[in-house]
Scaffold this motif. Structure first.
Motif, short mmCIF file in Angstrom:
data_model
loop_
_atom_site.label_atom_id
_atom_site.label_comp_id
_atom_site.label_asym_id
_atom_site.label_seq_id
_atom_site.Cartn_x
_atom_site.Cartn_y
_atom_site.Cartn_z
N VAL A 11 35.74 38.17 33.27
CA VAL A 11 34.79 39.07 32.60
C VAL A 11 34.75 40.42 33.31
CG1 VAL A 11 32.32 39.48 32.22
CG2 VAL A 11 33.35 37.30 31.56
N VAL A 12 34.75 40.42 34.64
CA VAL A 12 34.77 41.67 35.39
C VAL A 12 36.01 42.48 35.03
CG1 VAL A 12 34.85 42.73 37.68
CG2 VAL A 12 33.45 40.70 37.29
N ASN A 13 37.16 41.81 34.99
CA ASN A 13 38.40 42.51 34.64
C ASN A 13 38.36 43.04 33.22
OD1 ASN A 13 39.52 42.05 37.16
ND2 ASN A 13 40.49 40.12 36.55
N ALA A 14 37.80 42.26 32.30
CA ALA A 14 37.73 42.69 30.90
C ALA A 14 36.85 43.93 30.75
CB ALA A 14 37.20 41.55 30.03
N ILE A 15 35.72 43.95 31.45
CA ILE A 15 34.83 45.11 31.40
C ILE A 15 35.52 46.34 32.00
CG2 ILE A 15 32.69 46.09 32.32
CD1 ILE A 15 31.45 43.30 32.05
N ALA A 16 36.20 46.14 33.11
CA ALA A 16 36.89 47.25 33.77
C ALA A 16 37.97 47.82 32.85
CB ALA A 16 37.51 46.77 35.08
N ARG A 17 38.72 46.96 32.18
CA ARG A 17 39.76 47.44 31.26
C ARG A 17 39.13 48.15 30.06
NH1 ARG A 17 42.17 42.37 32.42
NH2 ARG A 17 41.24 41.52 30.52
N ALA A 18 38.04 47.58 29.53
CA ALA A 18 37.40 48.16 28.35
C ALA A 18 36.87 49.57 28.63
CB ALA A 18 36.28 47.26 27.87
N LEU A 19 36.29 49.76 29.81
CA LEU A 19 35.71 51.05 30.16
C LEU A 19 36.71 52.00 30.79
CD1 LEU A 19 32.28 49.85 31.62
CD2 LEU A 19 32.71 50.89 29.39
N ARG A 20 37.89 51.47 31.12
CA ARG A 20 38.96 52.28 31.71
C ARG A 20 38.48 52.99 32.97
NH1 ARG A 20 41.81 55.00 26.28
NH2 ARG A 20 41.82 53.09 25.04
N ILE A 21 37.80 52.22 33.82
CA ILE A 21 37.20 52.80 35.02
C ILE A 21 38.25 52.98 36.11
CG2 ILE A 21 34.92 51.88 34.54
CD1 ILE A 21 35.44 49.63 36.46
#
Length: 284
Positions: A64-74
């Protein structure tokens, strides 16, 4: 507490992410940044789950952490922070070295101010021509010749002089920066090797590592001995570039001073403004 802080961090990142930055239409919006529904769709989860995460009512998995990071392109630093708050190690744990757009803008806009950008391990990543014009950074052929901490504690510059007080501040800053970086990137073998070698080679660094000094201010003064123009006293001020986990250092002289006039002459004689990427093998 960590679960709550993770949720706060996700909400702040979501609210500060422009829709256009993640490929969404802007249109007319009543909310800042992305909606929970939009983050959920980009990350492959429901808006209700995003809400529970942000409220600290659900603990995220590493996926989930990786998915959020990819989604927000942080950036790398924000990704590392989310991982730490969720209780996970980052994917590779390596110190990021990419010269991001924020760092490039600083180097491009302050062409008449000596400046460099370094990574979290204190390795220089890029410098501007004004910095090179000072001509104090001699190359020694050492594997860490572009590392600020190494050059300070183990291989000092001959053209760089500081008072006892300024040297004390400078040393405390470098040791504190490296200690913080090793805590954030425990899997970076090159960083660990650098710290081990410095502790073996420098009694002062080893003492600071075991008993850190408090850091009062992230700036110090030094005299740079130019081979032709003589000494020019400059104050180095650190500026964090959080999204890329980089740091910029700007060197300035007191306005209207003889040092300011001498610095202008040195930079003027250095030729056209340029940005130079540097690394272990020197300018390239």
């Amino acid at each position: 507490m960590e679960r709550h802080e993770f949720g706060v961090a996700v909400r702040q990142l979501r609210e500060n992410t422009p829709p256009a930055a993640v490929g969404l239409p802007v249109g007319r919006r009543r909310t800042q940044g992305l909606r929970r529904e939009e983050l959920g769709e980009l990350a492959g989860m429901s808006a209700d789950y995003v809400r529970r995460l942000e409220q600290g009512r659900s603990h995220p998995s590493a996926g989930v952490v990786n998915a959020i990071a990819r989604a927000l392109r942080i950036g790398r630093a924000d990704y590392e922070r989310l991982c730490a708050l969720a209780g996970y190690a980052a994917a590779d744990g390596q110190v990021p070295t990419d010269l991001g757009p924020g760092a490039m803008r600083l180097l491009e806009r302050f062409t008449d101010t000596p400046m460099f950008v370094s990574d979290a391990a204190m390795n220089l990543v890029a410098v501007n021509s004004a910095f090179l014009a000072l001509r104090h950074w001699d190359l020694t052929g050492d594997p860490w010749e572009w590392n600020i901490a190494w050059r300070t504690f183990c291989d000092p510059f001959t053209g760089f002089k500081q008072s006892v007080d300024d040297a004390t501040d400078h040393e405390a800053i470098l040791a504190a920066q490296l200690r913080s970086t090793l805590l954030r990137y425990p899997a970076d073998a090159s960083l660990a090797a650098l710290v081990d070698e410095m502790r073996s080679r420098s009694r002062l660094f080893d003492a600071l590592w075991r008993t850190p000094r408090p850091v009062a201010a992230y700036e110090s003064s030094a005299a740079f001995i130019h081979p032709d123009a003589g000494a020019v006293t400059l104050v180095g001020s650190l500026l964090a570039i959080p999204g890329d986990d980089l740091t910029a250092l700007m060197l300035t002289a007191a306005p209207g001073s003889a040092d300011a006039a001498r610095l202008a002459e040195i930079i003027g004689a250095g030729g056209e403004p340029a940005i130079v990427k540097v690394g272990q093998s020197g300018p390239g």
